[in-house]
Design a protein around this motif. Structure first.
Motif, mmCIF file in Angstrom:
data_model
loop_
_atom_site.group_PDB
_atom_site.id
_atom_site.type_symbol
_atom_site.label_atom_id
_atom_site.label_comp_id
_atom_site.label_asym_id
_atom_site.label_seq_id
_atom_site.Cartn_x
_atom_site.Cartn_y
_atom_site.Cartn_z
ATOM 1 N N ASP A 245 -5.563 128.438 74.801
ATOM 2 C CA ASP A 245 -4.483 128.060 73.908
ATOM 3 C C ASP A 245 -5.043 127.166 72.802
ATOM 4 O O ASP A 245 -6.002 126.415 73.018
ATOM 5 N N ILE A 246 -4.441 127.235 71.625
ATOM 6 C CA ILE A 246 -4.964 126.531 70.463
ATOM 7 C C ILE A 246 -4.189 125.235 70.220
ATOM 8 O O ILE A 246 -2.970 125.245 70.057
ATOM 9 N N THR A 272 -7.323 123.509 64.330
ATOM 10 C CA THR A 272 -7.225 124.915 64.700
ATOM 11 C C THR A 272 -8.421 125.662 64.096
ATOM 12 O O THR A 272 -9.013 125.208 63.115
ATOM 13 N N PRO A 273 -8.792 126.817 64.656
ATOM 14 C CA PRO A 273 -10.018 127.494 64.213
ATOM 15 C C PRO A 273 -9.842 128.410 63.009
ATOM 16 O O PRO A 273 -10.720 129.239 62.733
ATOM 17 N N ASN A 274 -8.762 128.257 62.268
ATOM 18 C CA ASN A 274 -8.441 129.226 61.221
ATOM 19 C C ASN A 274 -9.403 129.225 60.049
ATOM 20 O O ASN A 274 -9.470 130.198 59.297
ATOM 21 N N MET A 275 -10.155 128.149 59.873
ATOM 22 C CA MET A 275 -11.145 128.091 58.798
ATOM 23 C C MET A 275 -12.569 128.175 59.334
ATOM 24 O O MET A 275 -13.524 128.191 58.558
ATOM 25 N N GLY A 276 -12.714 128.190 60.661
ATOM 26 C CA GLY A 276 -14.042 128.213 61.251
ATOM 27 C C GLY A 276 -14.851 126.971 60.906
ATOM 28 O O GLY A 276 -16.071 127.043 60.748
ATOM 29 N N VAL A 318 -7.931 119.576 58.700
ATOM 30 C CA VAL A 318 -6.926 119.748 59.758
ATOM 31 C C VAL A 318 -5.633 120.292 59.169
ATOM 32 O O VAL A 318 -5.026 121.236 59.700
ATOM 33 N N LYS A 319 -5.220 119.707 58.057
ATOM 34 C CA LYS A 319 -3.966 120.121 57.416
ATOM 35 C C LYS A 319 -4.056 121.550 56.898
ATOM 36 O O LYS A 319 -3.157 122.370 57.123
#
Length: 360
Positions: A245-246, A272-276, A318-319
């Motif tokens: 879970d993220i 969250t890993p959305n930008m790596g 983060v944002k």
């Protein structure tokens, strides 16, 4: 120059140990697990982090051969929304997390002592140093103990701590070798494919669901197995999938420094890993920490400067990562349609700007 205790031996912790070693510090690395190492799948190393690693002598983080096929953002049917080439963005190096960890720890010298199977239960400090578990003393402590950092919780007991994003993630490494990559966005689900430096394929997927549910490779195949090529091929050549879970940390982030104790990596700014960018940000933390410890007259001043540099930068990431995740995980058809139009329009503007730059 001094002594430091590194709590946690993930990517951020071991990079910081190498960084402090190179500027003259003696470092003791404390790891709760019984052995050093990393679990996981692929990890992206962006240019800023790659430069930090190179500065500390880490070798082997090399750019993979360019994919011969297209990359970018697609729909589950395979229809392209935007190509990476249209945006003119620089791509990261993709490497297995365990391989990167080994490349970093290969740089440990005699100034680094590692103690595994050693959980940290108490950390106290005074004007002259920090005491860990009532027995280990150093000039400073770096808390690189992850998302659920016990040291962060002790320093800032009022801070809410990790918050669930609303979606879960699956990750795996496939033996299939692909010539195209990027992300595919469907309703409340995403799937990404990237080639690792060793030729294998790293994949990841996200799905909206409540926290705490189980998931495995069979669930991934059920969800994404009928999406466009090469996704079915990649999954067919995968043996197992990781499921997590993220979570990220709520804003505002707590200070990264409290006297002689510094927070680093996920302990400071789990995102969250959305930008790596999570591990890369930890690597960049390590570079900044070493730089300030080398130039400041005392550890407290150095950590204050470290916080002033790194907390604003991490807060932005983060944002932004959280915002990307919300857009990528949309499940309302009307909102998805509007999103796709905006993505296409944005890529058109980017293509035009790139053409003008080429003409200039």
């Amino acid at each position: 120059m001094g002594t430091a205790i590194m709590v946690g031996a993930g990517i951020g912790g071991v990079t910081a140990a190498v960084a402090l070693q190179r500027c003259g510090w003696e470092v003791t690395v404390l790891e709760r697990a019984d052995a050093l190492g990393e679990v996981g799948a692929g990890i992206s190393v962006w240019p800023g982090a790659a430069a930090v690693l190179a500065e500390f002598g880490v070798k082997g983080v090399e750019q993979a051969a360019a994919l011969s096929g297209p990359m970018g953002l697609r729909k589950p049917s395979g229809r392209w929304l935007v190509g990476a080439a249209d945006l003119g963005v620089e791509l990261p190096v993709m490497i297995h997390r365990a391989q990167l960890h080994e490349l970093i720890t290969d740089q440990f010298g005699p100034a680094v002592t590692v103690r595994t199977g050693y959980p940290v239960e108490t950390v106290t400090q005074d004007e002259t140093g920090v005491l860990v578990n009532g027995e280990l003393r150093a000039d400073l402590v770096v808390a690189a103990d992850g998302l659920r950092s016990a040291i962060r919780a002790a320093l800032y007991p009022q801070y809410a701590g990790p918050q669930y994003s609303g979606y879960t993630a699956y990750r795996g490494v496939s033996e299939a070798q692909v010539e195209s990559g990027g992300e595919t966005w469907g309703p409340a689900q995403r799937f990404g494919v990237a080639r690792l430096v060793d030729g294998r394929t790293y994949w990841y997927a996200t799905a909206n669901q409540p926290a705490g549910q189980s998931g495995d490779l069979a669930e991934v195949i059920r969800r994404y197995g009928d999406w466009h090529d090469p996704i079915p091929t990649v999954l067919a050549a995968t043996e197992t999938a990781l499921h997590n879970d993220i979570y990220d940390l709520p804003l505002p982030l707590v200070p990264f420094a409290a006297g002689r104790i510094a927070l680093l990596g996920d302990a400071a700014h789990a995102m969250t890993p959305n930008m790596g960018r999570g591990a890369c940000t930890a690597i960049e933390d390590a570079g900044a920490l070493a730089r300030h410890l080398s130039s400041a007259p005392d550890p407290v001043t150095a950590l204050t400067r470290y916080d002033a540099e790194r907390r604003p930068a991490a807060t932005k990431l983060v944002k932004r990562s959280r915002q990307i995740g919300r857009v990528g995980q949309l499940d309302n058809p009307l909102a998805i349609g509007a999103r796709d139009v905006l993505v296409w329009a944005g890529s058109s503007v980017a293509r035009g700007a790139a053409a003008l730059r080429r003409k200039g």
